[in-house]
Design an enzyme around this catalytic site. Structure first.
Site, PDB file in Angstrom:
ATOM      1  N   ARG A 157      32.790  49.061  32.671  1.00 54.98           N
ATOM      2  CA  ARG A 157      32.609  49.533  34.041  1.00 54.98           C
ATOM      3  C   ARG A 157      31.229  50.165  34.156  1.00 54.98           C
ATOM      4  O   ARG A 157      30.758  50.861  33.250  1.00 54.98           O
ATOM      5  CB  ARG A 157      33.687  50.556  34.429  1.00 54.98           C
ATOM      6  N   ASP A 175      27.152  43.019  33.135  1.00 58.26           N
ATOM      7  CA  ASP A 175      28.062  42.351  34.064  1.00 58.26           C
ATOM      8  C   ASP A 175      28.503  43.319  35.148  1.00 58.26           C
ATOM      9  O   ASP A 175      28.983  42.893  36.199  1.00 58.26           O
ATOM     10  CB  ASP A 175      29.292  41.819  33.329  1.00 58.26           C
ATOM     11  N   GLU A 196      28.923  48.584  43.191  1.00 55.26           N
ATOM     12  CA  GLU A 196      29.169  47.159  43.376  1.00 55.26           C
ATOM     13  C   GLU A 196      29.773  46.892  44.750  1.00 55.26           C
ATOM     14  O   GLU A 196      30.477  47.739  45.289  1.00 55.26           O
ATOM     15  CB  GLU A 196      30.107  46.648  42.282  1.00 55.26           C
ATOM     16  N   HIS A 202      29.507  40.946  38.136  1.00 51.48           N
ATOM     17  CA  HIS A 202      30.877  41.293  37.757  1.00 51.48           C
ATOM     18  C   HIS A 202      31.782  40.050  37.716  1.00 51.48           C
ATOM     19  O   HIS A 202      32.787  39.964  38.428  1.00 51.48           O
ATOM     20  CB  HIS A 202      31.464  42.333  38.720  1.00 51.48           C
ATOM     21  N   ALA A 207      32.560  38.588  34.464  1.00 54.79           N
ATOM     22  CA  ALA A 207      32.964  38.376  33.068  1.00 54.79           C
ATOM     23  C   ALA A 207      34.430  37.995  32.920  1.00 54.79           C
ATOM     24  O   ALA A 207      34.786  37.168  32.080  1.00 54.79           O
ATOM     25  CB  ALA A 207      32.678  39.639  32.245  1.00 54.79           C
ATOM     26  N   ALA A 208      35.274  38.594  33.734  1.00 58.01           N
ATOM     27  CA  ALA A 208      36.714  38.392  33.574  1.00 58.01           C
ATOM     28  C   ALA A 208      37.211  37.092  34.187  1.00 58.01           C
ATOM     29  O   ALA A 208      38.385  36.749  34.047  1.00 58.01           O
ATOM     30  CB  ALA A 208      37.471  39.568  34.199  1.00 58.01           C
TER      31      ALA A 208
END
Length: 310
Positions: free
Chosen positions: A227, A251, A256, A275, A277-278
């Site tokens: 985070r 990332d 954000e 953001h 990556a997941a």
């Protein structure tokens, strides 16, 4: 009919058990307050990143469960949920492989200055920056992994082929096949790559601050797949500009979605992703399936396996 709110784009194949249980799926962008309009029939929410506090929860008097589509749950007021008897769950490990792969990618992209090398083909400013510079390999290096849960352990596993030595930091000691547990100072002082896989909590926010950057070497590459608030962004930018650290692969950032005028985007030694990556096809399915499993358990009066509040 009992309803479950989900976000547009969720893998609908993973929601089949909810539909078989007779639950109605209601999808919207989960982008504005209007997407969370009052509804007495809503018993569950599969939630992305929209912040949910007590005021939002009160719009759904029969809400039983908020299932985060992901690992982090800092956008949900846990105390407010507990006070209302609402279970909050997450999906630990479901997307660990996707995030770990991204961490390795960021280590390579930032460490080798690949993006700036690419830009240098057509951009004189980038070409001037690369004069006399060579990026560093991951192979054979010391890698500090801060946060050694599902994601951190998967990062270490993927790094085995790079013959690195891992220094891992976590609240509890764990087996590190390609290294050992270490404290933060050891990681900041010794690691060639410092990788954060930490969630944002009161104890982790600002953990990697100016004091931490001052302990790092000019060759250090910082990577963040946890985070954004874990890293003091102003201190990181200053350290990147001054050469106190070599590069950063990110990332996640503090605020954000990232603003186009965020200074990180203009730094030649920073590689930034929005953001993502997941997110992979495989991870999105596994995360949605786990979130749906948690909603179904609560709906059926069973304890949710992945509940994070009391």
């Amino acid at each position: 009919m009992a309803k479950v709110l989900v976000f547009d784009g969720i893998d609908e194949n993973a929601l089949a058990p909810l539909k078989r249980a007779g639950l109605e799926i209601v999808s919207n962008p989960q982008a504005t307050s209007e997407d969370f309009a009052s509804d007495d029939e809503v018993i569950g929410i599969i939630l992305m990143m929209y912040p949910v506090d007590g005021a939002v929860m009160d719009r759904f008097p029969n809400l039983k469960v908020i299932a985060r589509h992901g690992v982090g749950y800092d956008n949900v007021d846990l105390q407010a949920a507990s006070e209302r008897g609402i279970a909050v769950t997450n999906t630990p490990g479901a997307n660990a492989g996707a995030v770990a792969e991204t961490a390795i990618t960021l280590m390579l992209m930032a460490g080798r200055l690949f993006e700036t090398s690419h830009d240098a083909i057509t951009d004189k400013k980038a070409a001037d920056y690369m004069v006399g510079k060579s990026g560093q390999q991951v192979s054979g290096k010391i890698v500090g992994i801060i946060g050694f849960g599902h994601i951190g352990q998967e990062i270490a596993k993927l790094l085995t082929g790079f013959s690195v030595h891992v220094l891992a930091y976590a609240r509890h000691d764990r087996d590190v096949p390609n290294g050992r547990m270490a404290d933060l100072d050891e990681i900041f002082q010794q690691a060639d790559f410092v990788v954060s896989a930490l969630p944002a909590t009161p104890s982790t926010t600002g953990l990697i601050d100016q004091n931490a950057f001052d302990k790092m070497r000019p060759s250090t590459v910082v990577v963040n797949v946890g985070r954004g608030p874990v890293i003091d962004e102003a201190a990181m930018i200053a350290s990147l500009k001054s050469g106190k650290i070599a590069a950063a692969g990110l990332d996640v950032i503090d605020q954000e979605p990232i603003s186009p005028d965020n200074e990180l985007l203009s730094l030649p030694n920073a590689f930034v992703l929005p953001h993502v990556a997941a997110h992979s096809k495989e991870a999105d399915f596994e995360v949605a399936k786990t979130a749906a499993k948690n909603v179904l358990a609560v709906f059926e009066g069973k304890p949710a396996e992945d509940q994070v509040n009391d």
